[in-house]
Scaffold this motif. Structure first.
Motif, short mmCIF file in Angstrom:
data_model
loop_
_atom_site.label_atom_id
_atom_site.label_comp_id
_atom_site.label_asym_id
_atom_site.label_seq_id
_atom_site.Cartn_x
_atom_site.Cartn_y
_atom_site.Cartn_z
N ASN A 1 3.30 5.61 -5.94
CA ASN A 1 3.03 5.53 -7.37
C ASN A 1 1.91 6.50 -7.78
O ASN A 1 1.97 7.13 -8.83
CB ASN A 1 2.67 4.10 -7.78
N TYR A 2 0.90 6.64 -6.94
CA TYR A 2 -0.21 7.54 -7.22
C TYR A 2 0.26 8.98 -7.39
O TYR A 2 -0.26 9.74 -8.21
CB TYR A 2 -1.26 7.44 -6.11
N GLU B 1 0.83 -1.21 0.00
CA GLU B 1 0.00 0.00 0.00
C GLU B 1 0.86 1.26 0.00
O GLU B 1 0.50 2.27 -0.62
CB GLU B 1 -0.96 0.00 1.19
N ALA B 2 1.99 1.21 0.68
CA ALA B 2 2.91 2.35 0.66
C ALA B 2 3.42 2.58 -0.76
O ALA B 2 3.48 3.72 -1.24
CB ALA B 2 4.07 2.12 1.62
N ALA C 1 0.90 5.59 9.32
CA ALA C 1 -0.52 5.33 9.05
C ALA C 1 -0.79 5.65 7.58
O ALA C 1 -0.35 6.69 7.07
CB ALA C 1 -1.41 6.18 9.95
N LEU C 2 -1.50 4.77 6.91
CA LEU C 2 -1.73 4.91 5.47
C LEU C 2 -2.43 6.22 5.13
O LEU C 2 -2.04 6.90 4.19
CB LEU C 2 -2.52 3.72 4.94
N GLU C 3 -3.45 6.58 5.87
CA GLU C 3 -4.19 7.82 5.58
C GLU C 3 -3.27 9.03 5.66
O GLU C 3 -3.31 9.92 4.81
CB GLU C 3 -5.36 7.97 6.54
N LYS D 1 6.99 3.51 8.01
CA LYS D 1 6.93 2.29 8.83
C LYS D 1 5.99 1.31 8.14
O LYS D 1 4.79 1.56 8.02
CB LYS D 1 6.42 2.60 10.23
N VAL D 2 6.55 0.20 7.65
CA VAL D 2 5.77 -0.77 6.88
C VAL D 2 5.83 -2.16 7.51
O VAL D 2 6.69 -2.45 8.33
CB VAL D 2 6.26 -0.85 5.41
#
Length: 189
Positions: free
Chosen positions: A12-13, A6-7, A136-138, A159-160
């Motif tokens: 990439n986005y 997800e990171a 945190a992803l958000e 942090k992954v």
């Protein structure tokens, strides 16, 4: 903590037409999500050289954003790269470090002392213009908007953790990847 895949998707986005230099487990994730493989430099045989390769590209292509996708385990093998990047001060370089709290790159075995390295302090001390940390992803998704417009060099610690077994390395060789990136950059000048 953020799932490592997800990171990579979040970076990439926000990538646009940036050249991405990636290595180790970050490369495995990046290979799965990158939508511009023609601008990806895959470092499979010299994993601790990502900051140096990114710096060279940043100096050679000052009009283009250069992203370095690094890992905590590979960065610690050549911490001098931070000083070289900081001293050179490329404004177009963003150095992402995937800090793997699950230690997947060492089959789950913690490396003594690695959890106590303060990469943010090291980057700041080396002369990086700005540093960030996300767990945190958000926050990462929102924060990347700011990260990508900052003059660099910028250091981003993420942090992954790994939810699944890491995917394979890309099938193309480093030489094939370099040739593709070179061709893309030359066609855009």
């Amino acid at each position: 903590m953020i799932p490592s895949l997800e990171a990579a998707k979040a970076i990439n986005y926000h990538r646009n037409d940036a050249v991405a230099v990636s290595t180790s487990s970050a490369l495995r994730d990046w290979n799965q999500v990158s939508q511009r493989r023609d601008l990806d430099v895959d470092l499979t045989d010299c994993m601790d050289r990502a900051p140096g390769v990114g710096l060279g590209l940043a100096l050679a292509q000052p009009q283009r954003k250069i992203l370095v996708l690094d890992c905590d385990a590979t960065l610690r093998t050549d911490l001098g790269g931070l000083a070289t990047v900081g001293e050179s001060a490329p404004e177009n370089l963003v150095h992402f470090v995937f800090d793997d709290v699950t230690h997947a790159s060492t089959d789950g075995v913690p490396i003594p002392g690695l959890d106590h390295i303060d990469f943010l302090a090291m980057a700041q001390g080396a002369g990086y213009a700005k540093t960030y940390e996300f767990d945190a992803l958000e926050e990462l998704l929102i924060g990347l908007e700011d990260v990508m417009v900052q003059p660099g060099p910028v250091f981003v610690l993420i942090k992954v953790f790994r939810e699944v077994e890491p995917p394979d390395f890309p099938e193309r060789t480093m030489a094939q990847g370099w040739a593709e990136v070179r061709e893309t950059l030359l066609s855009q000048t």
